[in-house]
Write a protein that holds these residues in place. Structure first.
Motif, PDB file in Angstrom:
ATOM      1  N   SER A  43       0.833  -1.209   0.000  1.00  0.00           N
ATOM      2  CA  SER A  43       0.000   0.000   0.000  1.00  0.00           C
ATOM      3  C   SER A  43       0.863   1.252   0.000  1.00  0.00           C
ATOM      4  O   SER A  43       0.528   2.240  -0.655  1.00  0.00           O
ATOM      5  N   ASP A 158      -6.204  -1.029  -4.572  1.00  0.00           N
ATOM      6  CA  ASP A 158      -5.620  -1.647  -3.380  1.00  0.00           C
ATOM      7  C   ASP A 158      -6.614  -2.639  -2.781  1.00  0.00           C
ATOM      8  O   ASP A 158      -7.560  -2.237  -2.113  1.00  0.00           O
ATOM      9  N   GLU A 159      -6.412  -3.908  -3.052  1.00  0.00           N
ATOM     10  CA  GLU A 159      -7.292  -4.987  -2.592  1.00  0.00           C
ATOM     11  C   GLU A 159      -8.770  -4.644  -2.796  1.00  0.00           C
ATOM     12  O   GLU A 159      -9.554  -4.671  -1.853  1.00  0.00           O
TER      13      GLU A 159
HETATM   14 MG   LIG Z   1      -2.028  -2.694   2.330  1.00  0.00          MG
END
Ligand SMILES: [Mg+2]
Ligand SMILES: Nc1ncnc2c1ncn2[C@@H]1O[C@H](COP(=O)(O)OP(=O)(O)OP(=O)(O)O)[C@@H](O)[C@H]1O
Length: 369
Positions: A43, A158-159
């Motif tokens: 991240s 991000d995910e």
């Molecule tokens: Mg992360």
């Protein structure tokens, strides 16, 4: 769309380095997936590219231009976070057009872009609904759509699917793949999901404690991991490792001795390998064979049998090895816990790692790589 380049990018929080000398080239329209254990800095890298985090050292280039000091809004980047917040009092269409209105884009153009993106994401029939009247997957698509209508040059995710149930994840994964093929945008995608990484990526970046452990195409990482970390991280269940000792070397071959004293010649690069040294042999659970069709075998006691229906995972305790070996067979295989079981090692499927973790390059040619 645009290319992205990271040159010696480093991020420090006080004395702690969370990204260390990252060098990475991402081509225009490429789909790149970041994977790695929790806390390895995925991240942080994404946030530095987006401009939400400062870069301590090194350069970030987007479309060939240095971006370190450019504010996020001027980087041409769209980001979808793991937890997406939609405005509850606004309709789907209003949520999607909110940013464009702020940016002063003409109404007719906003309408055209929202309709086009809604079409792609199969949201056209939901444009008048409020978020609370949507399913989780529909909401996630609105969050993606909101980013898409801004027409970013680079798309950061991000995910984005981690909140969804298994069936919805599969559906969304396929939609994202289709979206990428259609829009040909540069995409950088963070995930913990092996299947998402293997199926979506043109290129996977494996991160280990802030450093790049390997970059490559999915099958390249699966078949030719550059080191033990990548070998153990890519693939599920993970690769088995056995301590071995080198007993002889030849051109493009290394002979090692297994814990049960059997010897096996492996087709791997032998440069720099010295007889007598300790190494680690890796073999994936799906590459172990039944002992009656292999020359080199290990025997041990069955500890656990996991029946998954489409496959069986058998955990076998081999004497002289502390860890269990996992043997994966297709279909239902009936084995009693406590039974003795032999397994075969196909030499061409074995990996060999030096004490520092680096791999001796496998020379067996795998299809698709
Ligand atoms: Mg992360
Ligand atoms: N503001 C901060 N101050 C200090 N350390 C931080 C800060 N933000 C992140 N870190 C640390 O930086 C490291 C990398 O964090 P990051 O969020 O990038 O990891 P990640 O790979 O995305 O993990 P996950 O898979 O759990 O999301 C972690 O060790 C984290 O504790």
């Amino acid at each position: 769309m645009a290319s992205v380049a990271l040159r010696n990018v480093t991020k420090a929080w006080g004395d702690t380095l969370v990204s260390k000398d990252i060098n990475l080239e991402i081509g225009e329209g490429e789909f790149v997936v970041f994977v790695g254990p929790s806390g390895c800095g995925k991240s942080t890298l994404l946030r530095m590219i987006a401009g939400l985090e400062t870069i301590t050292r090194g350069d970030l280039l987007i479309g060939g231009q240095r971006m370190n000091e450019v504010p996020p809004a001027e980087r041409g980047i769209g980001m979808v976070f793991q937890s997406y917040a939609l405005y509850p009092h606004l309709s789907v269409a209003e949520n999607m057009s909110f940013g464009l209105k702020l940016a002063g884009v003409r109404r007719s153009e906003i309408e055209q872009r929202v309709n086009q993106v809604a079409e792609v994401l199969q949201l056209a029939h939901l444009l008048d609904r409020r978020p609370k009247a949507l399913s989780g997957g529909q909401r996630q698509r609105v969050a993606i759509g909101r980013t898409l209508v801004a027409e970013p040059r680079v798309f950061l995710l991000d995910e984005p699917l981690s909140n969804l149930d298994a069936a919805l994840r599969v559906q969304m994964r396929i939609e994202i793949s289709r979206l990428h093929k259609r829009l040909k945008r540069t995409m950088i995608y963070v995930t913990h999901d092996q299947i998402e990484a293997m199926t979506l990526a043109d290129k996977i970046v494996v991160l280990e404690a802030g450093r790049i452990a390997q970059v490559g195409r999915p099958l390249e990482l699966y078949h030719y991991p550059a080191n033990r970390f990548v070998a153990g991280f890519i693939g599920s269940p993970r690769m088995n490792f056995l301590p071995v000792k080198v007993t002889a070397t030849a051109l493009d071959q290394v002979q090692v001795q297994l814990p049960n004293a059997q010897r096996i010649w492996l087709p791997v690069e032998s440069a720099g390998v010295v007889a007598g040294s300790n190494m680690s042999l890796g073999i994936r659970p799906e590459h172990l064979l039944s002992s009656d069709i292999a020359d080199v075998t290990l025997e041990g006691e069955v500890q656990v049998v996991e029946q998954l229906g489409h496959e069986t995972q058998i955990h076998i305790q081999i004497p002289a090895i502390r860890q269990n070996l996992v043997y994966r067979q297709e279909d239902v295989v009936l084995v009693e816990e406590g039974a003795l079981m032999g397994i075969g090692l196909p030499p061409e499927r074995c990996h060999l790692f030096r004490e520092d973790g680096s791999a001796c390059r496998r020379l067996h040619q795998e299809p698709g790589v």
